[in-house]
Every structure is written in structure tokens, then in C-alpha cells.
Enzyme design. Sequence first.
Site, short mmCIF file in Angstrom:
data_model
loop_
_atom_site.label_atom_id
_atom_site.label_comp_id
_atom_site.label_asym_id
_atom_site.label_seq_id
_atom_site.Cartn_x
_atom_site.Cartn_y
_atom_site.Cartn_z
N HIS A 1 45.13 35.88 42.51
CA HIS A 1 44.01 36.16 43.41
C HIS A 1 43.61 34.91 44.20
CE1 HIS A 1 39.51 36.25 43.94
NE2 HIS A 1 39.83 37.34 44.59
N GLU B 1 32.23 34.85 43.92
CA GLU B 1 32.81 36.19 43.84
C GLU B 1 32.79 36.65 42.37
OE1 GLU B 1 36.82 36.51 45.35
OE2 GLU B 1 36.82 38.69 45.21
N GLU C 1 46.04 34.38 46.92
CA GLU C 1 45.77 35.33 48.01
C GLU C 1 44.71 34.76 48.96
OE1 GLU C 1 42.44 38.05 48.74
OE2 GLU C 1 43.34 38.86 46.90
N HIS C 2 43.61 34.23 48.39
CA HIS C 2 42.58 33.60 49.24
C HIS C 2 43.16 32.44 50.03
CE1 HIS C 2 38.32 34.84 48.00
NE2 HIS C 2 39.11 35.72 47.44
#
Lengths: 428, 422
Positions: free
Chosen positions: A66, A142, A69-70
Site C-alpha cells: 500500500h 489514513e 502504491e502511494h
Amino acid sequence: MLLKENKMLGEKYYYFKHKSGLSVYVVPKKMSTSYAILATEYGAIDNKFKLSTDNEFTTVPDGIAHFLEHKLFECEGGIDAFELYAKTGADANAFTTNTNTAYIFSCTENFDKSLEVLLDFVTHPYFTESTVQKEQGIIGQEIKMYEDHPGSRLHKELLKALYEKNKVRIDVAGTIESIAEINADILYKCYNTFYNLNNMTLAVCGDIDPEIVERACDKMLKQAENITINRDYENDDEKPTVYKKRAVCKLDVAKPIFAIGIKDTNIPSEPNERAKKSYAMEILNEMLFSQSSKFHEELYNERLIFPDLSSGSEITKHYSYNVISSESPDPEKVYSRFVEYIEETKRNGLDKEEFELSKRTVYSSYIKSFDSTESIGENLIFNILDGADFLDALDIIDSITFDYVNDLLKEGFKEEYYAMSIVEPIGK
Amino acid sequence: MITKSIEISDNVYLRHIKTNKFKTNYISFDFIAPLERERAHLNSMLPLILMRATKKYPSQSEINKRLQCLYSGNISASVTAFGQYQCFGMKMNMLNDRFSKDVSITNGMVDLLCEMLFNPYLVNGAFDEKYTDDKKNDLIDTVESLKNSKGSYAIKRLKEEMCKNEVFSISKYGEIENIKKITKESLYNAYKEALSIYPIEIYAVGDMDIDAIASKLKQYFKSIKRNPIRVPEIELIKEAKEIKQVTEVEKINQARLVLGFRTGYDYKENKYHIVQLFNEILGGSPTSKLFLNVREKMSLCYSCRSIVNQKDGLMIISAGIEAKNREIAEKAIINQLEAIKNGNITEEEFSSAKKSIINGYISISDSASSEHAWSFYRSLCGINTTPQLESEKIKNTTIEQIKEFANRITLDTVYFLKGEEE
């Protein structure tokens, strides 16, 4: 280029393996919006791996897929991929799941240019220590946002109760502590392993000529080295029974929220058999738990659930489970009623007419998924990544028999496979 | 876009948006009521009780069986607050008849809708007591569960504080104390009244025989004595006087900062494209000023966005942050607004914001519910326009116009929701 068509649906796709190694699917659809999704078979569960040229396995911090991905959105020179899309007018995003990472955009013009942006930034990683540090702050927020999110907590805790070893237990975003261990070197290591084009698939859907897609690939992609990725899922001795019967966490919610999970370790290895089981589970869920079911009506009338029961199953080659959830003043009571109801239904058998009606529901929801380029693109790619072909679904659904579904109930629903996750109001 | 409008009865219209793009058809039925504290709870209950049982299908499972027969036709209750309006009714989504092996799906769904609206399940001239109680409890649960989602809960609290004396603070579901007071009789009276006095808008999006649907509806409305009201206009507060500060404490992990502004925009100006373009530049996208500065540069949050609405003249900015960063985040947000007030917008920012808005407009025709929402909400503002026309207006908008609009905006209320130990 291969063409596959389903005349009954009025849908088709083109497939080709690009010389770079990338698998490409194009679904022509007369809509104003075009959609593209580029996905790699790499998600939160892939935390221990090696290439055939490596001697040893590498273990990486939780949440790194993840995080990666950012970070891919940041290009060399401090430019953000969102800024490049802004020039072409596309609406872009990305997401990471337990098993995959996907980069998406939708647009109503300049499709070819937006596709070039996508293929470009995903194949050009750029990480430095300072950009990694900055991202730790953003993803930290997040993670905190999801900590306050009852649905997300409920689901995560359920998976941790169902499984002892399976890596589906790992939180996709990781934890504040685990992402603190991430640095540029580890990111490159993961990138170079999993973002090999041979491990990736592109699907596009819209009013698009497949040749435009091929040209963009020719222009942007270099041939990828042929590699073999070994992944160690360390779950060979995962038991068929659940790890813990209960998981409880407290949040500032109005009333308790529960999710009953049913663990399934009997996963067909053949992709079409998996797809069949998945649709059959949908039929069975509809029969057992939908608003037309006896169980739903009884619980509702006794005000044991609010507002409705929802059910859903997830079957991948790595894990499989079924979930029934709702809000309730008394989750334990719902649980014992659930156990009784299943046993009673097993004894009495399912109803054939309900089976036919529920099958109709699954047939209908499949056809309905063809009304947006986004849902077509997503369904296609996630089926492909699990080995199945979404255009075959009508035949697969058709082939599901009453006996098949009855067997699912008898073999899959046993008390040792059940666990329940509860989010309780603080102060209770 | 609307291809045909048919008057069904006095102030009851059926609008057809004909398209064969979809494998499904979409039908919505909306009562257009004024949003009022004394009525909101009754109105929001009506779709729930009407969908609970009908004369022909007196139980939930019979209704659901019928829906399954109709290839899992979907019907849901809907209630929205839009400016001074409370719109409530049902929305339906169904498979197109060409995928049916036996029944006519669209006809069946329209019949079921009419059955719910005109032939409800009654006991001694009122709704069933048990059903009424069930639905009261459902509605109370819905209202109580609003706090489960902290982001939208914080926005709701901001509106309640900021718009205490305005219609915008009224909950579209009504208040719990009022819901509790509903009786099977008061609900039945509200039902009779709704059919008589509220303007009604019915939308049908897709490929279907609209004239057949119209004559069916006309048949039902024949027996209804219509006496429609006009929902009165409201006066908007154009400028904030002084800044209100509200801080609340809950048991949460992440703090929520919400800023409420008065934009001075009145829908009668018919320049909503300027408001949308401004919002896109400030906080409507991943290349907006809020996203690029407050999130990407300063690393203060994951979510930070601004929202506008064409009817209420409000702008709301919300962010999820660490409580200790409150001041720095608030300042950073205000600075981005100030930048636009000073005309500090690059040509690049401006042209990408335009492209993004136009992209959104053009996509409308790809979704039946978006097609409906576009025409429905604009018609409530008395505006009849197409995405193509609005796209042209966007193209011709200047930075000067955005700057001029930004300078009308004033900060009214700052709402801060934080965790206990911070």
C-alpha cells in the site's frame, strides 16, 4: 490478438500479450467514459518472497504494498502523477487489497495520453528518504482514520479471529510502527520484484480501438526480464477450524455491530471451479440470509438486527470466507440463533423454489454489472488475476445445481468454522 | 437529458430520459416537500412504511419474493435535503426486459411501486401498529447510527451549530423525540396529505414504454384529490458576521476539523459552474490547493476537501488531523483560500480544474442515477440546462471571475471534534 464474445450479453473483449510481458484486455463499450486499470498481483499478503536468482527469502514490513502504491505517484523531479493526469483531464486513483495493487483512471477525452501517463509513472519508480518520510505522516493519518471506522475495524478483527497464520490477517495499510520501518531500499526491492510486467495486467473499457492501446504499450513499455517470483505464504499448516471464536473491540458507535465469519479452507484449485463456488455461495447467501429469508424476517421482527443482514463471500486462491453482518443490541443472541437456524436448515434441506429465485438474483446482479465501464474493467481484471474469465460467468451460474448448493451448506457450515467479531459501544 | 415530460395530474410530472445505453432501467418517485422541523420525521417515515407491506403483498417476505421474481428488481427508500426542500420517495433499478425469460420486469416493477404508493396495507383506516413501530425503531436507529461515521458526523454537527436558525440545520430524517411521537394515525394522515399537497416528480431513465407507464399512473391519480402547495423561497445569509468556535470531545482516534463558510452565492444567479470550478481548484481534486499543500507538502492529513452545494450558499472544508496540529492546519487551509482571493491561480491549475469538471459533466450520461440527479436538482432551482451547455460555460470562465467569487466568501464557524486525552 484474440477476440472473445458473449452474444447473449452483447459483450466482448480483445486480448493480447504485449511483447513487454504485459497482458492486455480491451472491452469495447459505447459509453462516454473510458476506464483503465493496471494491476499487479501483489498485495498485503506478499510480505515474504524471493526471486529465483536470490539465495534467501526477504521479509518486508506490513503495509508496504500500500505504501508503494502511494509512493509511485511521486515522479522524479517532484512531479505528482495526479498533475500529469490533470493535464489530460482524467480522474485517477489507486488502491491496494490483500492480494493486488491497482492503478486506475477514467476519462472522457485524451484516452491515449492518459494511458501513456499511467504506463509511464507505474514503470518509473522514484523514492528518496525524504519523500518516504513525508508519506509516513499521510498514511499515519489514513491508518488513524480507519481506526475510527467501525466497518473496517469489524472486518479486520474478524479476519484475525478466523485465521491463525494466513497472511490475510495483515492490515493492508500496516500499522504506524510497521510503516516506520519502510525505507527507499526496501521499496525498490519490492518494486523490482512485483512490478515486473510479466506479473501485471492492463484492462481498458470504453469506446476504444484496441490498436490505440497497443500503440501506447509500444511507446511506453520496455521488455521486462523474465523472472520467477517465489512467495512464501507460511500458511501450510493453517487449520480448517477458526483461530479464535470471538474478537471484540470498542469504539464510539451507537449500538453493537457484529460480523459472523465462516472459514473455508476447501478451496478449489481450478479457477473456474473457484468461480463456480463463489457464485454458488452468493446463491446460498441469498437463500439463507436475504430479506426474503425466514431467518431475516424473524430476527427483524424480534428487533435483533438493524437494518438488514448483509452477507458476502470472498474466494481467492489464498483464502476463502463468508460473512454475515448487521447491527444488533445482542450479537450473542444472533449468533446462537444463527447456529440453530443453520442446523435446522441442514436437517430440513433447502427449498427448490427458493433456489431458483435466488439463482435468478445472482444472474441479474451479474448482468447489471455491465452498466459501467468501471465495473466491467474491475470485474474483468480481478477475475483474470484469479485465473477466471468473467465472460464465462453466465454458463458457470447456469451450471450450478440445487444439489451443489445443498452440499455447500452441509459441508461448509459447521460450528468449528464460525467466528464472530463485535464492535461494541464504549462504556458498555 | 429529458426526452419527454408528461403531466400525470396537477403538479405531478413523469419525465422520461430515453436511452438504450444500459442493461437496466431506473425509475424514481419523489415528493417535493418543504424541509420543516414539524414534518421531516413523518415524511422520512413514509417511504419506509409504504415499502413494508401492501394490500396485495401484506408482508416483507412477500414483497421480497415478488422482487426476486422480477429478476431481483431493486427498490429503496430515499430521502434527501436540498436547500429548503425535503425530497422523499422511492428509487428503483431493474433489469431490462430483454434479459427476462418470462415476466415483464419493468411493468411488474411499476405495478409494485403503484401498489406501495396507492394500496398500502391498512388496518381500520390507519397503518398497521406493529409495522409502524418497527419503522419508527428503524428510523431512530438510522439517526443514532449517524455518529458511527466520524467524518460526516462532524459535518452534520457543524451545520447544526452554524445554521441554528436556518432550514439547513434540520435533519432530513427528523428528530428522535419527534419520531417517537409518530402514531399509526398521524402517519396515515401524513400519507394522505403527501399525496394531495406535495408536488411530485417521477423520472424514468432507460428504454421503456413511457406512455404505458403514464397511463397507468394517471389511472391511479384519478382518485387522488390534488391540492398542491408551493414550497416558499428562503432568504440566504450572504455574509458571516463573526467567527463562531465550537469544540467537542468524543472517544475517537483522529481529530476532525471542519470549517463552515458563507459563499454569498444565490442559485438564482444561475452561475453554479463558477462555484464548482472554484471548489475544484480549492479542494475538489487531488491537484487542488488543499490536497497539494495541506496533505502533500505539509503531510498534515490524509483527507482534506471542500464541498459546495448549489442551493444553500455554504462551503464546508473538512480534514482529519492530529489534534495537536489544529492551529497549523486551520491556518494552512485559510491560506489556500486567501491565495485564490488574491488571484493566485496558475494557468495550469485553472485549465486542469476546467478539464476535470467537464470530464465529470460528460460522464453524467453514463449512469442512470446521475442523469436523474442532474435534471432533478437543477429543476428544483428552476434551471434547465445540459452538461454540454454547462461545459461551454466552464470553458469561457475567467480567473478573474473565480477571484471575484472567492472574495465573497466569509468564514462563519469552526467546528473541532477531538479525542479525550488530547
